[in-house]
Design a protein around this motif. Structure first.
Motif, mmCIF file in Angstrom:
data_model
loop_
_atom_site.group_PDB
_atom_site.id
_atom_site.type_symbol
_atom_site.label_atom_id
_atom_site.label_comp_id
_atom_site.label_asym_id
_atom_site.label_seq_id
_atom_site.Cartn_x
_atom_site.Cartn_y
_atom_site.Cartn_z
ATOM 1 N N ASP A 43 2.984 8.381 -5.831
ATOM 2 C CA ASP A 43 2.473 7.017 -5.999
ATOM 3 C C ASP A 43 3.582 6.017 -5.692
ATOM 4 O O ASP A 43 4.682 6.088 -6.257
ATOM 5 C CB ASP A 43 1.978 6.802 -7.436
ATOM 6 C CG ASP A 43 0.725 7.614 -7.736
ATOM 7 O OD1 ASP A 43 -0.032 7.896 -6.777
ATOM 8 O OD2 ASP A 43 0.515 7.973 -8.913
ATOM 9 N N CYS A 44 3.284 5.104 -4.781
ATOM 10 C CA CYS A 44 4.291 4.110 -4.397
ATOM 11 C C CYS A 44 4.728 3.289 -5.615
ATOM 12 O O CYS A 44 3.894 2.955 -6.483
ATOM 13 C CB CYS A 44 3.729 3.182 -3.337
ATOM 14 S SG CYS A 44 3.318 4.010 -1.772
ATOM 15 N N GLY B 235 5.642 0.184 -5.737
ATOM 16 C CA GLY B 235 5.213 -1.206 -5.676
ATOM 17 C C GLY B 235 3.699 -1.305 -5.641
ATOM 18 O O GLY B 235 3.017 -0.904 -6.591
ATOM 19 N N ASP B 236 3.158 -1.853 -4.550
ATOM 20 C CA ASP B 236 1.701 -1.940 -4.420
ATOM 21 C C ASP B 236 1.081 -0.549 -4.431
ATOM 22 O O ASP B 236 1.711 0.436 -4.003
ATOM 23 C CB ASP B 236 1.334 -2.663 -3.122
ATOM 24 C CG ASP B 236 1.623 -4.159 -3.199
ATOM 25 O OD1 ASP B 236 1.803 -4.659 -4.331
ATOM 26 O OD2 ASP B 236 1.670 -4.812 -2.134
ATOM 27 N N PRO B 237 -0.174 -0.447 -4.923
ATOM 28 C CA PRO B 237 -0.828 0.873 -5.000
ATOM 29 C C PRO B 237 -0.911 1.538 -3.628
ATOM 30 O O PRO B 237 -1.120 0.890 -2.605
ATOM 31 C CB PRO B 237 -2.218 0.535 -5.549
ATOM 32 C CG PRO B 237 -2.052 -0.762 -6.261
ATOM 33 C CD PRO B 237 -1.024 -1.524 -5.479
ATOM 34 N N ARG C 9 6.888 -4.130 4.445
ATOM 35 C CA ARG C 9 5.435 -4.314 4.427
ATOM 36 C C ARG C 9 4.745 -3.223 5.231
ATOM 37 O O ARG C 9 5.246 -2.808 6.282
ATOM 38 C CB ARG C 9 5.048 -5.684 5.003
ATOM 39 C CG ARG C 9 5.503 -6.859 4.146
ATOM 40 C CD ARG C 9 5.001 -8.182 4.700
ATOM 41 N NE ARG C 9 5.499 -9.318 3.911
ATOM 42 C CZ ARG C 9 4.903 -9.770 2.807
ATOM 43 N NH1 ARG C 9 3.788 -9.201 2.383
ATOM 44 N NH2 ARG C 9 5.420 -10.787 2.133
ATOM 45 N N ASP D 186 -0.327 -5.153 5.219
ATOM 46 C CA ASP D 186 0.448 -6.205 4.565
ATOM 47 C C ASP D 186 0.742 -5.896 3.096
ATOM 48 O O ASP D 186 1.122 -6.779 2.327
ATOM 49 C CB ASP D 186 -0.253 -7.566 4.672
ATOM 50 C CG ASP D 186 0.731 -8.730 4.562
ATOM 51 O OD1 ASP D 186 1.864 -8.592 5.069
ATOM 52 O OD2 ASP D 186 0.361 -9.759 3.966
ATOM 53 N N GLU D 187 0.563 -4.641 2.708
ATOM 54 C CA GLU D 187 0.914 -4.263 1.336
ATOM 55 C C GLU D 187 2.432 -4.071 1.248
ATOM 56 O O GLU D 187 3.107 -3.892 2.250
ATOM 57 C CB GLU D 187 0.177 -2.984 0.935
ATOM 58 C CG GLU D 187 0.717 -1.680 1.532
ATOM 59 C CD GLU D 187 0.213 -1.403 2.944
ATOM 60 O OE1 GLU D 187 0.394 -0.262 3.407
ATOM 61 O OE2 GLU D 187 -0.349 -2.313 3.579
ATOM 62 N N ARG D 188 2.935 -4.062 0.046
ATOM 63 C CA ARG D 188 4.376 -3.915 -0.170
ATOM 64 C C ARG D 188 4.595 -2.724 -1.106
ATOM 65 O O ARG D 188 4.745 -2.874 -2.325
ATOM 66 C CB ARG D 188 4.978 -5.193 -0.754
ATOM 67 C CG ARG D 188 4.607 -6.439 0.045
ATOM 68 C CD ARG D 188 5.410 -7.647 -0.376
ATOM 69 N NE ARG D 188 6.733 -7.626 0.257
ATOM 70 C CZ ARG D 188 7.693 -8.536 0.008
ATOM 71 N NH1 ARG D 188 7.478 -9.498 -0.881
ATOM 72 N NH2 ARG D 188 8.855 -8.475 0.623
ATOM 73 N N PRO D 189 4.637 -1.511 -0.519
ATOM 74 C CA PRO D 189 4.715 -0.296 -1.350
ATOM 75 C C PRO D 189 5.997 -0.203 -2.161
ATOM 76 O O PRO D 189 6.032 0.488 -3.191
ATOM 77 C CB PRO D 189 4.616 0.830 -0.326
ATOM 78 C CG PRO D 189 5.006 0.221 0.978
ATOM 79 C CD PRO D 189 4.571 -1.205 0.905
ATOM 80 N N TYR D 190 7.069 -0.883 -1.724
ATOM 81 C CA TYR D 190 8.339 -0.843 -2.447
ATOM 82 C C TYR D 190 8.731 -2.251 -2.929
ATOM 83 O O TYR D 190 9.906 -2.503 -3.255
ATOM 84 C CB TYR D 190 9.447 -0.277 -1.556
ATOM 85 C CG TYR D 190 9.138 1.116 -1.038
ATOM 86 C CD1 TYR D 190 9.468 2.247 -1.774
ATOM 87 C CD2 TYR D 190 8.498 1.292 0.195
ATOM 88 C CE1 TYR D 190 9.177 3.521 -1.301
ATOM 89 C CE2 TYR D 190 8.210 2.559 0.670
ATOM 90 C CZ TYR D 190 8.547 3.668 -0.079
ATOM 91 O OH TYR D 190 8.244 4.919 0.385
ATOM 92 N N SER D 191 7.758 -3.153 -2.935
ATOM 93 C CA SER D 191 7.996 -4.543 -3.350
ATOM 94 C C SER D 191 9.031 -5.249 -2.468
ATOM 95 O O SER D 191 9.728 -6.167 -2.923
ATOM 96 C CB SER D 191 8.440 -4.602 -4.828
ATOM 97 O OG SER D 191 7.410 -4.084 -5.664
#
Length: 321
Positions: A170-171, A173-175, A214, A218-223
């Motif tokens: 599970d990442c 940052g973002d899911p 990103r 456009d998600e941010r898996p690691y913020s």
């Protein structure tokens, strides 16, 4: 019951204007001009065949309609035998699979031995493709050695991915699902730059952002990326070509961060386009060792180069962590 015709001269299935020798099992390279049948003039509709005018090039022969019938039957027999030979070559033995049928058809339709692929090159490529410790990138004409702990990607949607570490998590940052290690291989098509150094230096930021900043949605898996530092850069031998690499360590808003590398070198095939190999390794105890970047780079070879041609150009990649 076998349908293979006996040895003899038959119409060449790849060039019916000549005859080719069938040795009972396969076509040979022996060809000859066929014995042309005597042309039989066809009378106009309603005219008595006995009164048909004779060809100026061919005097009237005895036999009349009987002769015409005999020649027509002989011609039909030649066509029939040629069809049987061609069918036997295409069908092959009953226990051959579909692949054998395709290979036999190709061999029978070939006009010369030069049209056949080189057996040694085909065997080398096939051996590499079947080697579980090797990844074959046919598009770029290279093979990459799989270090321990790496696998070929299967059912993965990312483009240009050539090897991965197994399993996901599970990442932070973002899911979403993240992976500890990935290696990409892609052809440079966006510009005509031929300098490995310029390509690697210009690509490293994009390589870092594509993995740790990103995602495609456009998600941010690691913020996102908070900072980076250059760990290593320099010339390196890639197969028989001089390459250049740049390696960054990135700090992310969530998770342990990671190591990213851009490696550029010229292909040895086709138009010898420039190739970029990207590495993205998670940092921390669960990530793959950075030294695997070195091992993978040293294991890159041109397709068909079983002996290996690496070394002798540039410097080694330096030490990992």
């Amino acid at each position: 019951m076998s349908m293979t015709p006996p040895p003899g001269w038959y119409r060449d299935p790849s060039y019916p204007l000549v005859e080719r020798w069938w040795d009972g099992a396969a076509w040979t390279d022996h060809r000859r001009q066929p014995e042309q049948p005597v042309p039989i003039p066809v009378p106009p509709a309603g005219q008595d065949p006995q009164l048909a005018p004779q060809s100026a090039a061919e005097p009237r022969r005895s036999g009349g309609p009987k002769r015409a019938k005999a020649v027509a039957l002989a011609t039909a027999a030649v066509v029939l035998v040629a069809a049987i030979v061609t069918g036997a070559v295409v069908l092959g033995r009953d226990d051959d699979g579909g692949g054998a049928e395709a290979r036999t058809t190709t061999a029978a339709a070939s006009d010369s031995k030069d049209a056949s692929p080189s057996p040694s090159a085909s065997a080398s490529k096939s051996a590499q493709a079947d080697d579980p410790s090797t990844v074959v990138d046919d598009l770029n004409g290279i093979t990459l050695a799989l270090p321990d702990g790496w696998v070929r990607p299967e059912n993965v949607a990312e483009d240009d991915l050539v090897m991965i570490t197994p399993g996901t998590y599970d990442c932070p940052g973002d899911p979403g699902l993240c992976r500890r290690g990935r290696v990409f291989s892609r052809t440079v098509t966006s510009n005509d730059e031929k300098s490995p150094k310029a390509l690697a230096e210009n690509d490293i930021e994009d390589a870092a952002n594509d993995t740790y900043d990103r995602g495609v949605l456009d998600e941010r898996p690691y913020s996102g990326i908070k900072s980076h530092q250059v760990v290593k850069s320099g010339s390196v031998a890639v197969g028989s070509r001089a390459g250049y690499f740049v390696r960054w360590q990135v700090t992310t808003g969530a998770g342990p961060g990671g190591y990213v590398e851009s490696l550029a070198f010229a292909s040895t095939v086709g138009s010898q386009s420039m190739i970029l190999v990207r590495f993205a390794f998670d940092a921390g105890a669960d990530g793959p060792p950075v030294s695997d970047m070195d091992r993978i780079t040293k294991g890159i070879k041109p397709v068909g180069d079983e002996a290996g041609s690496s070394g002798g150009v540039g410097s080694s990649i330096g030490t990992g962590r």
